[in-house]
Design an enzyme around this catalytic site. Structure first.
Site, PDB file in Angstrom:
ATOM      1  N   LYS A 136     -19.931 -17.790   2.040  1.00  0.00           N
ATOM      2  CA  LYS A 136     -21.361 -17.667   2.339  1.00  0.00           C
ATOM      3  C   LYS A 136     -22.115 -16.758   1.379  1.00  0.00           C
ATOM      4  O   LYS A 136     -21.650 -15.680   1.013  1.00  0.00           O
ATOM      5  CB  LYS A 136     -21.541 -17.140   3.768  1.00  0.00           C
ATOM      6  CG  LYS A 136     -21.032 -18.093   4.848  1.00  0.00           C
ATOM      7  CD  LYS A 136     -21.311 -17.541   6.228  1.00  0.00           C
ATOM      8  CE  LYS A 136     -20.888 -18.533   7.315  1.00  0.00           C
ATOM      9  NZ  LYS A 136     -21.190 -18.017   8.668  1.00  0.00           N
ATOM     10  N   ARG A 188       0.828  -1.216   0.000  1.00  0.00           N
ATOM     11  CA  ARG A 188       0.000   0.000   0.000  1.00  0.00           C
ATOM     12  C   ARG A 188       0.861   1.264   0.000  1.00  0.00           C
ATOM     13  O   ARG A 188       0.479   2.272  -0.597  1.00  0.00           O
ATOM     14  CB  ARG A 188      -0.942  -0.009   1.211  1.00  0.00           C
ATOM     15  CG  ARG A 188      -2.118  -0.953   1.035  1.00  0.00           C
ATOM     16  CD  ARG A 188      -3.096  -0.868   2.187  1.00  0.00           C
ATOM     17  NE  ARG A 188      -4.340  -1.580   1.867  1.00  0.00           N
ATOM     18  CZ  ARG A 188      -5.356  -1.715   2.706  1.00  0.00           C
ATOM     19  NH1 ARG A 188      -5.308  -1.172   3.913  1.00  0.00           N
ATOM     20  NH2 ARG A 188      -6.440  -2.369   2.338  1.00  0.00           N
ATOM     21  N   GLY A 248     -13.195  -3.758   1.333  1.00  0.00           N
ATOM     22  CA  GLY A 248     -14.577  -3.336   1.553  1.00  0.00           C
ATOM     23  C   GLY A 248     -15.088  -2.353   0.522  1.00  0.00           C
ATOM     24  O   GLY A 248     -16.228  -2.441   0.064  1.00  0.00           O
ATOM     25  N   GLY A 271     -10.232  -9.297  -0.390  1.00  0.00           N
ATOM     26  CA  GLY A 271      -9.122  -9.918   0.327  1.00  0.00           C
ATOM     27  C   GLY A 271      -8.732 -11.312  -0.132  1.00  0.00           C
ATOM     28  O   GLY A 271      -7.591 -11.575  -0.519  1.00  0.00           O
TER      29      GLY A 271
END
Length: 391
Positions: free
Chosen positions: A191, A36, A371, A348
């Site tokens: 999920k 980053r 996110g 991720g």
């Protein structure tokens, strides 16, 4: 989407408040992954080259509005100075005079040490605006947060996107905003419940949706196929059927595994076998997609022009259950290099899976935003991006 870039701004002699994401992993007081930090270097160097003074705003960890010594951005200084090749001035309590007196890049202490940051308090936004002349956001990964340093201050100063932000926005626009069709999306992971918004948005945007990983088991079960002891959200069977039904009305074709790799134990190198997707034994669990599924993926890849990827096709952390993810990723990499497809990936597990497959550098663009990337794929408005949009 339209926004100003650094090239649209007169930076000479200006203090440029630059929101960056250097929330990097640290062990024993040292940065262990500088990815980053390295990705913000072009923005900082271009501001300097244009005669501007970059003042970096960033968060680190979750101090919840309190001063936490272990979450001081001071720990990033050595890695930051190495990446930039020059000294960086660190300022704990900034004021305009201190910034005007500094030479070279400046890093201000963790914005989240103030509770006003995450509250997007107008007073903090106004204080930050008083420190600079121009606001530059180069932190797409924090753009889904409406904080004082990501959204509030952007409304108070002439603003622009940094190099990394502009690159990210351009890639996302190319992938789903105005893509070359046909478009295929790969969505994997554990999920369905964590990706309902994502699936609902994608079936309205893409031509083909490949579902893999544990979430594919929920869809297989919803079709009445046995899944044994597999990870499966049986209570979402109606939801899965509703998604499949909606896809038919939007013209999106959903692709599920046609063959599966099963085992009796969830561990690396557990004895396994490859079976048809409707033949999972009662005492076995599905841990990967099979070779016929990957072959179908390859055929689909050759028909499409744009690929958006989020999530693995199986339990890629454990051999041999990484086979489908690795093979599919390599095929996507080959197609990208051949310029047959534009490939954009993020999230991720996705970055880890593509690194594991050794193809991360072959994709058109890989987002490390997590996110923010997911919320963008879900069709949500990102406050930090919206604040940069030109009328």
């Amino acid at each position: 989407m339209t926004w100003n870039t650094l090239d649209d701004m007169d930076l000479a002699g200006k203090i440029v408040l630059t929101r960056v994401d250097i929330n990097v992993p640290v062990e024993d007081g040292k940065v262990t992954d500088t990815t980053r930090i390295e990705r913000i270097v072009p923005t900082i160097k271009d501001i300097l080259a244009a005669g501007g003074s970059p003042v970096m705003l960033a968060h680190f960890g979750r101090p919840k509005g309190q001063f936490v010594p272990e979450m001081s951005l001071r720990v990033t200084l050595p890695a930051l100075e190495t990446a930039l090749g020059q000294t960086v001035t660190f300022i704990e309590r900034p004021d305009r005079a201190a910034l005007e007196a500094a030479t070279g890049p400046v890093l201000i202490e963790n914005t989240r040490f103030s509770a006003m940051e995450e509250a997007n308090d107008p007073k903090m936004a106004a204080f930050l605006a008083s420190l600079g002349d121009i606001y530059c956001n180069d932190a797409f990964s924090a753009a889904h947060r409406a904080h004082a340093s990501t959204e509030g201050v952007a409304k108070l100063l002439p603003n622009c996107a940094g190099r990394l932000m502009a690159e990210e926005l351009g890639a996302l626009e190319q992938a789903l905003g105005k893509p070359l069709r046909p478009v295929m999306a790969v969505v994997g992971g554990a999920k369905v419940s964590s990706k309902l918004d994502l699936l609902s948005n994608l079936i309205e945007k893409v031509d083909h949706l490949v579902i893999g990983g544990g979430m594919a088991n929920t869809f297989l079960a919803a079709q009445g196929k046995p899944v044994g002891t597999s990870l499966c959200e049986h209570d979402l069977a109606d939801t899965a059927r509703a998604i499949m039904a909606k896809a038919e009305t939007t013209g999106c074709t959903i692709h599920l595994p046609v063959d599966i790799v099963v085992a009796r134990e969830f561990k690396a190198h557990a004895p396994s076998e490859t079976l048809a997707a409707d033949a999972c034994p009662d005492d076995a669990m599905i841990l990967d997609a099979g070779p016929e599924t990957v072959a179908a993926f390859d055929t689909l890849l050759q028909e499409c022009t744009t690929l958006v990827w989020n999530g693995p096709l199986g339990a890629f952390e454990m051999a041999p259950f990484d086979a489908a993810t690795v093979r599919a990723a390599k095929l996507a990499g080959i197609a990208t290099i051949a310029e047959d497809i534009v490939s954009v990936a993020g999230g991720g597990d996705t970055v880890a899976a593509l690194n594991h497959a050794g193809v991360a550098d072959q994709f058109t663009y890989i987002s490390t935003a997590g996110g923010a990337f997911l919320e963008w794929m879900e069709g949500k408005t990102l406050p930090g991006v919206a604040a940069l949009m030109r009328a």
